[in-house]
Motif scaffolding. Sequence first.
Motif, PDB file in Angstrom:
ATOM      1  N   ALA A 174     -14.006 103.129 -35.398  1.00 19.71           N
ATOM      2  CA  ALA A 174     -15.469 102.992 -35.303  1.00 19.71           C
ATOM      3  C   ALA A 174     -16.136 104.362 -35.301  1.00 19.71           C
ATOM      4  N   PHE A 175     -15.549 105.321 -34.588  1.00 21.02           N
ATOM      5  CA  PHE A 175     -16.126 106.667 -34.543  1.00 21.02           C
ATOM      6  C   PHE A 175     -16.079 107.316 -35.918  1.00 21.02           C
ATOM      7  N   ILE A 176     -14.943 107.197 -36.596  1.00 21.74           N
ATOM      8  CA  ILE A 176     -14.809 107.791 -37.929  1.00 21.74           C
ATOM      9  C   ILE A 176     -15.807 107.159 -38.896  1.00 21.74           C
ATOM     10  N   ALA A 177     -16.005 105.855 -38.794  1.00 18.24           N
ATOM     11  CA  ALA A 177     -16.963 105.183 -39.676  1.00 18.24           C
ATOM     12  C   ALA A 177     -18.376 105.720 -39.458  1.00 18.24           C
ATOM     13  N   GLU A 221     -19.546 122.555 -41.198  1.00 16.30           N
ATOM     14  CA  GLU A 221     -18.720 122.541 -39.987  1.00 16.30           C
ATOM     15  C   GLU A 221     -18.472 121.107 -39.522  1.00 16.30           C
ATOM     16  N   PHE A 222     -19.495 120.261 -39.608  1.00 12.25           N
ATOM     17  CA  PHE A 222     -19.335 118.855 -39.229  1.00 12.25           C
ATOM     18  C   PHE A 222     -18.259 118.203 -40.093  1.00 12.25           C
ATOM     19  N   GLU A 223     -18.324 118.461 -41.393  1.00 10.27           N
ATOM     20  CA  GLU A 223     -17.341 117.885 -42.316  1.00 10.27           C
ATOM     21  C   GLU A 223     -15.928 118.361 -41.980  1.00 10.27           C
ATOM     22  N   SER A 224     -15.791 119.637 -41.690  1.00 14.33           N
ATOM     23  CA  SER A 224     -14.489 120.202 -41.343  1.00 14.33           C
ATOM     24  C   SER A 224     -13.957 119.615 -40.033  1.00 14.33           C
ATOM     25  N   GLU A 225     -14.823 119.501 -39.031  1.00 17.29           N
ATOM     26  CA  GLU A 225     -14.418 118.929 -37.749  1.00 17.29           C
ATOM     27  C   GLU A 225     -14.027 117.457 -37.889  1.00 17.29           C
ATOM     28  N   LEU A 226     -14.729 116.733 -38.744  1.00 11.54           N
ATOM     29  CA  LEU A 226     -14.387 115.323 -38.957  1.00 11.54           C
ATOM     30  C   LEU A 226     -13.010 115.208 -39.600  1.00 11.54           C
ATOM     31  N   ASP A 227     -12.719 116.070 -40.561  1.00  7.30           N
ATOM     32  CA  ASP A 227     -11.379 116.080 -41.170  1.00  7.30           C
ATOM     33  C   ASP A 227     -10.314 116.371 -40.113  1.00  7.30           C
ATOM     34  N   ARG A 228     -10.602 117.314 -39.220  1.00  4.53           N
ATOM     35  CA  ARG A 228      -9.656 117.655 -38.152  1.00  4.53           C
ATOM     36  C   ARG A 228      -9.487 116.477 -37.196  1.00  4.53           C
ATOM     37  N   PHE A 229     -10.588 115.804 -36.862  1.00  2.44           N
ATOM     38  CA  PHE A 229     -10.519 114.635 -35.991  1.00  2.44           C
ATOM     39  C   PHE A 229      -9.611 113.568 -36.602  1.00  2.44           C
ATOM     40  N   ILE A 230      -9.792 113.294 -37.873  1.00  2.00           N
ATOM     41  CA  ILE A 230      -8.986 112.266 -38.549  1.00  2.00           C
ATOM     42  C   ILE A 230      -7.506 112.634 -38.503  1.00  2.00           C
ATOM     43  N   SER A 231      -7.202 113.895 -38.755  1.00  2.00           N
ATOM     44  CA  SER A 231      -5.812 114.348 -38.741  1.00  2.00           C
ATOM     45  C   SER A 231      -5.180 114.199 -37.350  1.00  2.00           C
ATOM     46  N   VAL A 232      -5.889 114.617 -36.322  1.00  2.00           N
ATOM     47  CA  VAL A 232      -5.364 114.518 -34.954  1.00  2.00           C
ATOM     48  C   VAL A 232      -5.281 113.049 -34.527  1.00  2.00           C
ATOM     49  N   ALA A 233      -6.237 112.233 -34.944  1.00  2.00           N
ATOM     50  CA  ALA A 233      -6.203 110.808 -34.608  1.00  2.00           C
ATOM     51  C   ALA A 233      -4.974 110.142 -35.221  1.00  2.00           C
ATOM     52  N   GLN A 234      -4.667 110.481 -36.459  1.00  2.00           N
ATOM     53  CA  GLN A 234      -3.472 109.926 -37.099  1.00  2.00           C
ATOM     54  C   GLN A 234      -2.215 110.323 -36.333  1.00  2.00           C
ATOM     55  N   ALA A 235      -2.120 111.578 -35.946  1.00  2.00           N
ATOM     56  CA  ALA A 235      -0.950 112.041 -35.193  1.00  2.00           C
ATOM     57  C   ALA A 235      -0.866 111.341 -33.840  1.00  2.00           C
ATOM     58  N   THR A 236      -2.010 111.142 -33.197  1.00  3.84           N
ATOM     59  CA  THR A 236      -2.031 110.471 -31.901  1.00  3.84           C
ATOM     60  C   THR A 236      -1.558 109.031 -32.025  1.00  3.84           C
ATOM     61  N   LEU A 237      -2.009 108.346 -33.048  1.00  5.11           N
ATOM     62  CA  LEU A 237      -1.612 106.944 -33.229  1.00  5.11           C
ATOM     63  C   LEU A 237      -0.158 106.820 -33.677  1.00  5.11           C
ATOM     64  N   ASP A 238       0.368 107.842 -34.353  1.00  5.17           N
ATOM     65  CA  ASP A 238       1.767 107.813 -34.782  1.00  5.17           C
ATOM     66  C   ASP A 238       2.736 108.110 -33.662  1.00  5.17           C
ATOM     67  N   ASP A 239       2.265 108.737 -32.578  1.00  3.90           N
ATOM     68  CA  ASP A 239       3.131 109.114 -31.459  1.00  3.90           C
ATOM     69  C   ASP A 239       3.589 107.859 -30.732  1.00  3.90           C
TER      70      ASP A 239
END
Length: 185
Positions: A55-58, A162-180
């Motif tokens: 929901a946040f990413i959307a 910067e917002f776009e870059s931070e959103l990309d970083r959020f998505i990457s960390v979220a994927q890693a968090t869900l894969d753990d």
Amino acid sequence: MDAGTAAVLGALAGSVATIGAALATGWAQREGARITARSEHRRQRREPRHGAYKAFIAEASGFRDYVGVFTVSYTVFPYDRVDVMFSGRCEELADAVREKWVDVALAGPKKLADIATSLERLSNVLVFRVVGLRRLLDSEGRTQETSTYDSIKELIAKDAEEFESELDRFISVAQATLDDDGSLK
């Protein structure tokens, strides 16, 4: 060594080996149970986190797409388009980001919550800058304060990137968090 001493030492060695094997087995079982419990705990947290992140990413993507027009080129973007409707929609999208940010901040982990907080703050900064830019324009989309206007345009472009870059970083960390799965410490 007489036979009695040898028998006692043999029994003692057998007892020590049995105790050692029992301790090793107990330790292995305890570690296996801990890994299983940690994995189950993470699995149970994964589903609510997945929903909060999604929901946040959307919402953040919608905001990024809306203000992304500023990143194309702040020198050629038709800033006269920044009217009351544009800035109002920008505010609505930032409010949606803020609403979903609360869920991510509560779901964690801290690293991801920190990135989401950065995105929420950036969305507010962008709204304030867009509203400020709109206020510099007259009814025909012209401005009298060219240097202030140009500096705000540059800041908006920088913040949108910067917002776009931070959103990309959020998505990457979220994927890693869900894969753990919790099997690693």
